[in-house]
Structures are given as C-alpha cells and as structure tokens.
Design a protein around this motif. Structure first.
Motif, short mmCIF file in Angstrom:
data_model
loop_
_atom_site.label_atom_id
_atom_site.label_comp_id
_atom_site.label_asym_id
_atom_site.label_seq_id
_atom_site.Cartn_x
_atom_site.Cartn_y
_atom_site.Cartn_z
N ARG A 223 0.86 -1.18 0.00
CA ARG A 223 0.00 0.00 0.00
C ARG A 223 0.89 1.24 0.00
O ARG A 223 1.91 1.28 0.69
N ALA A 224 0.53 2.23 -0.76
CA ALA A 224 1.27 3.49 -0.80
C ALA A 224 0.38 4.60 -0.26
O ALA A 224 -0.72 4.82 -0.76
N VAL A 225 0.88 5.28 0.78
CA VAL A 225 0.19 6.43 1.35
C VAL A 225 1.21 7.56 1.44
O VAL A 225 2.30 7.38 1.97
N GLN A 226 0.82 8.71 0.89
CA GLN A 226 1.73 9.86 0.88
C GLN A 226 0.97 11.11 1.28
O GLN A 226 -0.15 11.34 0.83
N PHE A 227 1.61 11.93 2.12
CA PHE A 227 1.06 13.21 2.58
C PHE A 227 2.07 14.32 2.33
O PHE A 227 3.28 14.09 2.38
N THR A 228 1.55 15.54 2.14
CA THR A 228 2.40 16.72 1.99
C THR A 228 1.92 17.79 2.97
O THR A 228 0.74 18.14 2.98
N PRO A 229 2.84 18.31 3.80
CA PRO A 229 2.47 19.41 4.70
C PRO A 229 2.11 20.66 3.89
O PRO A 229 2.64 20.86 2.79
N PRO A 230 1.22 21.51 4.40
CA PRO A 230 0.85 22.72 3.67
C PRO A 230 2.06 23.60 3.41
O PRO A 230 2.86 23.84 4.30
N GLY A 231 2.19 24.04 2.15
CA GLY A 231 3.29 24.92 1.77
C GLY A 231 4.61 24.24 1.52
O GLY A 231 5.60 24.89 1.21
N SER A 232 4.67 22.93 1.64
CA SER A 232 5.93 22.21 1.49
C SER A 232 6.08 21.59 0.10
O SER A 232 5.12 21.04 -0.43
N PRO A 233 7.29 21.64 -0.46
CA PRO A 233 7.52 20.93 -1.71
C PRO A 233 7.87 19.46 -1.46
O PRO A 233 7.89 18.66 -2.39
N ALA A 234 8.16 19.09 -0.22
CA ALA A 234 8.53 17.72 0.12
C ALA A 234 7.38 17.01 0.82
O ALA A 234 6.55 17.63 1.47
N SER A 235 7.35 15.69 0.67
CA SER A 235 6.27 14.86 1.21
C SER A 235 6.83 13.73 2.07
O SER A 235 8.04 13.51 2.10
N ILE A 236 5.92 13.03 2.72
CA ILE A 236 6.28 11.81 3.44
C ILE A 236 5.49 10.66 2.84
O ILE A 236 4.39 10.85 2.31
N GLN A 237 6.06 9.47 2.87
CA GLN A 237 5.37 8.25 2.49
C GLN A 237 5.47 7.29 3.65
O GLN A 237 6.52 7.19 4.30
N PHE A 238 4.40 6.56 3.90
CA PHE A 238 4.43 5.57 4.96
C PHE A 238 5.26 4.38 4.50
O PHE A 238 5.15 3.93 3.36
N GLY A 239 6.09 3.90 5.40
CA GLY A 239 6.90 2.72 5.12
C GLY A 239 6.76 1.73 6.26
O GLY A 239 6.12 2.02 7.28
#
Length: 156
Positions: A59-75
C-alpha cells in the motif's frame, strides 16, 4: 524581527558544487498501522496525495504538509522512529495553536542558543531558528516546529 545577525562561513574556495538539479521530494517514515497513521496526518491538516493498495501486502500512502515541496510516504516499521523531522514555520505560536486546536499533543514552545540549554518560550530576541516546539505521531516519529522568519544567507 531578527536583531542579532547570524554569521555563516562562506563555502571553501574551489568547492566542487554539483550542477545537476536534485530536489529532495519525499522521505519514508516508519509506521505500524497505515490507517492509524493516515488518520493522524489527516488531523494535522496535511494533503493526502495518494492512498493506493497495489496488492494485499503493498500500500502506498503519501502526505504533503501545507506549503511544502517535500512529502512523506508511509513505510514499514523500522528499528526506531525518526527523530527531529523539521517543519519550518513563520509563526511558531500560530502553528502550535492550530495543531493544538486540531487535537495534536504539542509540547510547549522553547528556545535555545546553540551550545546552551533550552529555555521556556519563544526566543526573546525573535531570532530565526532558535524557537521550537515538538510533537510526535502515534509511532513515535518526532516532528519539530522551528520558527524561521529570516533565512541564513544563500538559502531559499
């Protein structure tokens, strides 16, 4: 307003800087329960970029904080949670208040001059990089709000 200038040494003469653009865009964070983590990051108010179940085990889940060009993905869970993931904010009091209003347990604001112990509250001189507050996700991944109102010269 920053009243104390921050001195940063210039890069060494002849430093061999890369010429090909490389953008840091995403980092995996270890989580034990994707649904619990997803609920937490939605409560933060971060943008859900993807939630795709590729197979029974992937499963791939990805979030981006407001105003950020970088994201996180759950691992998958790792040997230890990540620590001191920085979230740069322009107003630490407003950022902390919003998170608390969203039901997030955020520590009190503190400030520290490099090499000295932390003190409660915002930096009395309002200097960038000195005021911080900390919170963690349900898996213990630690996020640090860091107030930056004026960048170190040469930074975007």
């Amino acid at each position: 307003m920053n009243t104390t200038p921050i001195t940063v040494p210039s890069p060494p003469e002849g430093q061999d800087l890369a010429t090909v653009a490389m953008r840091f865009e995403v980092t995996p964070i270890p989580v034990t329960d994707f649904d619990r983590a997803k609920a937490f990051y939605q409560r933060l108010g971060w943008r859900l970029d993807i939630d795709v179940q590729f197979s029974e085990k992937v499963r791939a889940v990805q979030f981006t904080p407001p105003g950020s060009p970088a994201s996180i993905q759950f691992g998958p869970p790792g040997p230890a949670p990540l620590q001191r993931l920085l979230l740069v904010v322009e107003d630490i009091e407003a950022a902390r208040a919003e998170l608390v209003d969203r039901g997030i347990d955020v520590g009190e604001i503190w400030n520290a001059v490099p090499g000295q112990p932390p003190k409660p509250g915002r930096d009395p001189e309002g200097r960038s990089y000195f005021s911080q507050a900390v919170f963690s996700d349900p898996d213990g991944n630690q996020w640090v709000l860091q107030e930056v109102t004026e960048r170190i010269p040469g930074r975007v």
